[in-house]
Design an enzyme around this catalytic site. Structure first.
Site, mmCIF file in Angstrom:
data_model
loop_
_atom_site.group_PDB
_atom_site.id
_atom_site.type_symbol
_atom_site.label_atom_id
_atom_site.label_comp_id
_atom_site.label_asym_id
_atom_site.label_seq_id
_atom_site.Cartn_x
_atom_site.Cartn_y
_atom_site.Cartn_z
ATOM 1 N N LYS A 54 14.529 109.138 7.492
ATOM 2 C CA LYS A 54 14.345 109.884 6.254
ATOM 3 C C LYS A 54 12.879 110.303 6.122
ATOM 4 O O LYS A 54 11.964 109.506 6.330
ATOM 5 C CB LYS A 54 14.751 109.026 5.055
ATOM 6 C CG LYS A 54 16.244 108.739 4.987
ATOM 7 C CD LYS A 54 17.042 109.984 4.647
ATOM 8 C CE LYS A 54 18.509 109.660 4.458
ATOM 9 N NZ LYS A 54 19.304 110.837 4.051
ATOM 10 N N LYS A 107 30.736 115.329 6.072
ATOM 11 C CA LYS A 107 31.145 114.095 5.413
ATOM 12 C C LYS A 107 32.530 114.287 4.814
ATOM 13 O O LYS A 107 32.811 115.320 4.208
ATOM 14 C CB LYS A 107 30.130 113.709 4.335
ATOM 15 C CG LYS A 107 28.736 113.463 4.909
ATOM 16 C CD LYS A 107 27.699 113.188 3.843
ATOM 17 C CE LYS A 107 26.326 112.958 4.488
ATOM 18 N NZ LYS A 107 25.249 112.776 3.500
#
Length: 326
Positions: free
Chosen positions: A108, A214
């Protein structure tokens, strides 16, 4: 199999709140609704800030996984990546220890309140610990402008990036950045697929080299497979910090992908970032992979992580509102 009634959903629902080991996406507790369903447990866990129209797609996915037939699995296990939150560089080794055998890491970056120097230090630490053969991806979660993304990716590229995930928010920005990079680093689209009114716009615009897909945000496994088929781009299946139940849904999506479309290790090992789980045998990586299976629910864990009465009421009201939109 017929879809469940609202009463069936509400009476089969368990609302849980599981602490995270590290702040992730600004949260320290992950809330979810776990349904007892004929196919096995299913999950509804859109983040609290999502509006009902968006969250209703997550409920559609939960209904499909729990009550409908899903596509057959073509694989028995899925390679997964380690996920490194926006932690200080000296905490990276501790995070990576939770992902045994993983040879790919998603890091991240562009965390609000941090600097590019923080990102460089974190990515450098991952490379030093995992070695030259490991694959490293970065995920900015729409955190940069085009110029910021170009500067950041240019500085991070020497560490060997497999791709940069959603460096900018809009499709036009991704198109511009991809042209500026001229193939030096591939661009992956996540939010531009799962949060878009038209999830195929990014592919039509040539804004990305691959897609992050997703199951829950796209309305379920069948819907996600349709989008992947129309987009014609390689994909990586990921999760949204789900419990093992939601992870299982993602694993079944990855297992159903046609050959040659799976573009590497999937972001489905994030149960390792939670302090607990609802499953008796949580889906945690072994030798860098996860088995394609439905987890058995641990009744004691459901009780241990049961949400407070006010949060339980909030989630059940949300289920009702989203159900009305299906």
């Amino acid at each position: 199999m017929a879809n469940p009634s609202l009463e069936t959903l509400l009476t089969s629902a368990h609302v849980v709140a599981i602490p995270t080991r590290t702040r992730f996406r600004g949260i320290t507790v992950r809330e979810a609704v776990i349904f007892d369903a004929p196919n096995g447990a299913s999950e509804f866990s859109p983040f609290p800030e999502y509006a009902d129209a968006e969250a209703s797609r997550w409920l559609a996915a939960a209904v499909e996984y729990g009550w409908d037939q899903i596509p057959a699995a073509l694989r028995t296990s899925i390679p997964v990546n380690a996920t490194v939150p926006a932690v200080p560089a000296d905490s990276v080794a501790h995070i990576l220890d939770r992902f045994p055998g993983c040879t790919t890491a998603k890091v991240k970056v562009a965390e609000r309140g941090q600097t590019l120097a923080d990102d460089v230090a974190r990515v450098a630490a991952v490379r030093a610990i995992m070695g030259d053969e490991a694959r490293i991806r970065i995920d900015a979660n729409c955190g940069w402008s085009v110029s910021e993304a170009f500067e950041a990716i240019t500085q991070l590229a020497p560490y060997g990036l497999e791709y940069a995930e959603q460096p900018c928010a809009s499709v036009p920005e991704l198109v511009q950045l991809r042209k500026m990079l001229d193939g030096a680093v591939r661009i992956a689209a996540d939010e531009s697929v799962r949060k878009a009114e038209d999830p195929l716009a990014v592919a039509r615009a040539g804004a990305a080299d691959l897609l992050i897909v997703k199951a829950q945000p796209l309305g379920g496994i069948a819907s996600a497979l349709d989008i992947v088929g129309e987009a014609g781009l390689p994909v990586v299946i990921s999760s949204a910090l789900d419990t093992s139940v939601g992870i299982s849904m993602g694993l079944h999506l990855a297992a159903a992908l046609p050959e040659k479309l799976l573009a590497g290790a999937c972001g489905l090992a994030t149960v390792a970032l939670l302090e607990g789980d609802v499953a008796a045998d949580p889906l945690l990586p072994v030798s860098g992979e996860l088995p394609v299976r439905r987890p058995e629910i641990d009744p004691e864990a459901l009780e241990r992580f049961r949400a407070t009465p006010d949060r339980e009421a909030w989630w059940l009201e949300r289920v009702q509102r989203c159900f009305a939109m299906l």
